[in-house]
Scaffold this motif. Sequence first.
Motif, short mmCIF file in Angstrom:
data_model
loop_
_atom_site.label_atom_id
_atom_site.label_comp_id
_atom_site.label_asym_id
_atom_site.label_seq_id
_atom_site.Cartn_x
_atom_site.Cartn_y
_atom_site.Cartn_z
N THR A 49 11.06 -30.50 19.80
CA THR A 49 11.63 -31.57 19.00
C THR A 49 12.50 -32.43 19.90
N THR A 50 12.52 -33.72 19.64
CA THR A 50 13.37 -34.64 20.38
C THR A 50 14.40 -35.20 19.41
N VAL A 51 15.65 -35.19 19.84
CA VAL A 51 16.75 -35.68 19.00
C VAL A 51 17.00 -37.15 19.35
N GLU A 52 16.99 -37.98 18.35
CA GLU A 52 17.21 -39.42 18.54
C GLU A 52 18.67 -39.68 18.93
N GLU A 53 18.89 -40.79 19.63
CA GLU A 53 20.23 -41.17 20.06
C GLU A 53 21.17 -41.26 18.86
N GLY A 54 22.34 -40.65 19.00
CA GLY A 54 23.34 -40.65 17.93
C GLY A 54 23.16 -39.53 16.92
N GLU A 55 22.01 -38.85 16.95
CA GLU A 55 21.75 -37.73 16.05
C GLU A 55 22.17 -36.42 16.72
N ALA A 56 22.21 -35.35 15.93
CA ALA A 56 22.61 -34.04 16.45
C ALA A 56 21.49 -33.03 16.27
N PHE A 57 21.45 -32.06 17.17
CA PHE A 57 20.62 -30.87 17.00
C PHE A 57 21.55 -29.82 16.42
N ILE A 58 21.19 -29.24 15.31
CA ILE A 58 22.03 -28.23 14.67
C ILE A 58 21.51 -26.86 15.05
N ILE A 59 22.36 -26.06 15.69
CA ILE A 59 21.99 -24.69 16.01
C ILE A 59 22.71 -23.77 15.03
N HIS A 60 21.92 -22.97 14.33
CA HIS A 60 22.45 -22.11 13.28
C HIS A 60 22.84 -20.74 13.85
N PHE A 88 15.61 -25.22 44.59
CA PHE A 88 15.19 -25.62 43.24
C PHE A 88 15.39 -27.11 43.04
N GLU A 89 14.47 -27.71 42.31
CA GLU A 89 14.56 -29.11 41.95
C GLU A 89 14.04 -29.26 40.53
N GLY A 90 14.79 -29.93 39.67
CA GLY A 90 14.37 -30.18 38.30
C GLY A 90 15.57 -30.23 37.37
N LYS A 91 15.26 -30.40 36.10
CA LYS A 91 16.30 -30.29 35.09
C LYS A 91 16.52 -28.81 34.83
N ILE A 92 17.74 -28.44 34.53
CA ILE A 92 18.07 -27.03 34.35
C ILE A 92 17.82 -26.65 32.89
N THR A 93 17.03 -25.60 32.71
CA THR A 93 16.78 -25.10 31.36
C THR A 93 18.01 -24.37 30.86
N LEU A 94 18.40 -24.69 29.64
CA LEU A 94 19.52 -24.03 28.98
C LEU A 94 18.96 -23.12 27.90
N GLU A 95 19.40 -21.89 27.89
CA GLU A 95 19.02 -20.91 26.86
C GLU A 95 20.19 -20.84 25.90
N ILE A 96 20.11 -21.58 24.82
CA ILE A 96 21.25 -21.77 23.92
C ILE A 96 21.17 -20.80 22.75
N SER A 97 22.28 -20.12 22.48
CA SER A 97 22.38 -19.23 21.33
C SER A 97 23.67 -19.51 20.59
N ASN A 98 23.59 -19.39 19.27
CA ASN A 98 24.79 -19.49 18.45
C ASN A 98 25.13 -18.09 17.99
N ILE A 99 26.16 -17.51 18.58
CA ILE A 99 26.59 -16.17 18.20
C ILE A 99 27.75 -16.21 17.22
N GLY A 100 28.09 -17.40 16.78
CA GLY A 100 29.18 -17.57 15.82
C GLY A 100 28.70 -17.45 14.39
N ALA A 101 29.61 -17.73 13.45
CA ALA A 101 29.33 -17.59 12.03
C ALA A 101 28.93 -18.90 11.35
N PRO A 151 27.01 -22.98 11.63
CA PRO A 151 26.15 -23.88 12.40
C PRO A 151 27.01 -24.83 13.24
N VAL A 152 26.46 -25.26 14.39
CA VAL A 152 27.18 -26.15 15.29
C VAL A 152 26.28 -27.32 15.66
N ALA A 153 26.84 -28.53 15.62
CA ALA A 153 26.10 -29.74 16.01
C ALA A 153 26.19 -29.92 17.52
N LEU A 154 25.05 -30.14 18.15
CA LEU A 154 24.98 -30.41 19.59
C LEU A 154 24.40 -31.81 19.77
#
Length: 194
Positions: free
Chosen positions: A68-79, A126-139, A141-144
């Motif tokens: 999925t691609t997030v549009e400018e000004g929008e957020a990705f919500i990680i639950h 190494f050359e490239g964009k760095i992959t991020l392995e994102i987890s929400n371990i909180g209680a 949802p968080v907007a990114l």
Amino acid sequence: MAILSDKDIREYLEEGKIKIEPILDEKQIQPSSIDMRLGDEFKVFKVIRKPFIDPKDEEDVSSYMESTTVEEGEAFIIHPNEFALATTLEYVKVPDNLVARVEGRSSMGRLGVTMHVTAGFIDPGFEGKITLEISNIGAMPVALYPGQRVCQIVFETMTSPSEIPYGHPSRNSKYMGQTSPESSRIKRDYELKK
């Protein structure tokens, strides 16, 4: 091994020894690291009805994720308890005499969001964009937001340059030159044994 200071980081960037694009905002350079920003592409696991992921089957591994691609000004919500792959906005090139580590920013950690689960090490070459392995371990949802500073990269000197750095033709450099989040390419590990 020694960690590069802000002074050293600036010198390495100016001399082109470390390459980071797009050009950094000065506030991204910290006392011993560079804050990295979140890109706009994410991969998340689909809900499917299979008993397991088979790491020997590359099609099986990639079929579990959707982009999925997030549009400018929008957020990705990680639950809570959710996992996602993303990349840094910045494209990085690490020289053969340095290693780098991706570390989370404490501001994100205090929200319960981790930026790398296990793969925080970046090999010399190494050359490239760095992959991020994102987890929400909180209680909660968080907007990114794309462009948000979410992690930091730390550079360390090595005792000598790597003889066969990441990306060398004799290496199985699975993620060299990546520009978007990539599903696991662990199947290539099994192909090497043939």
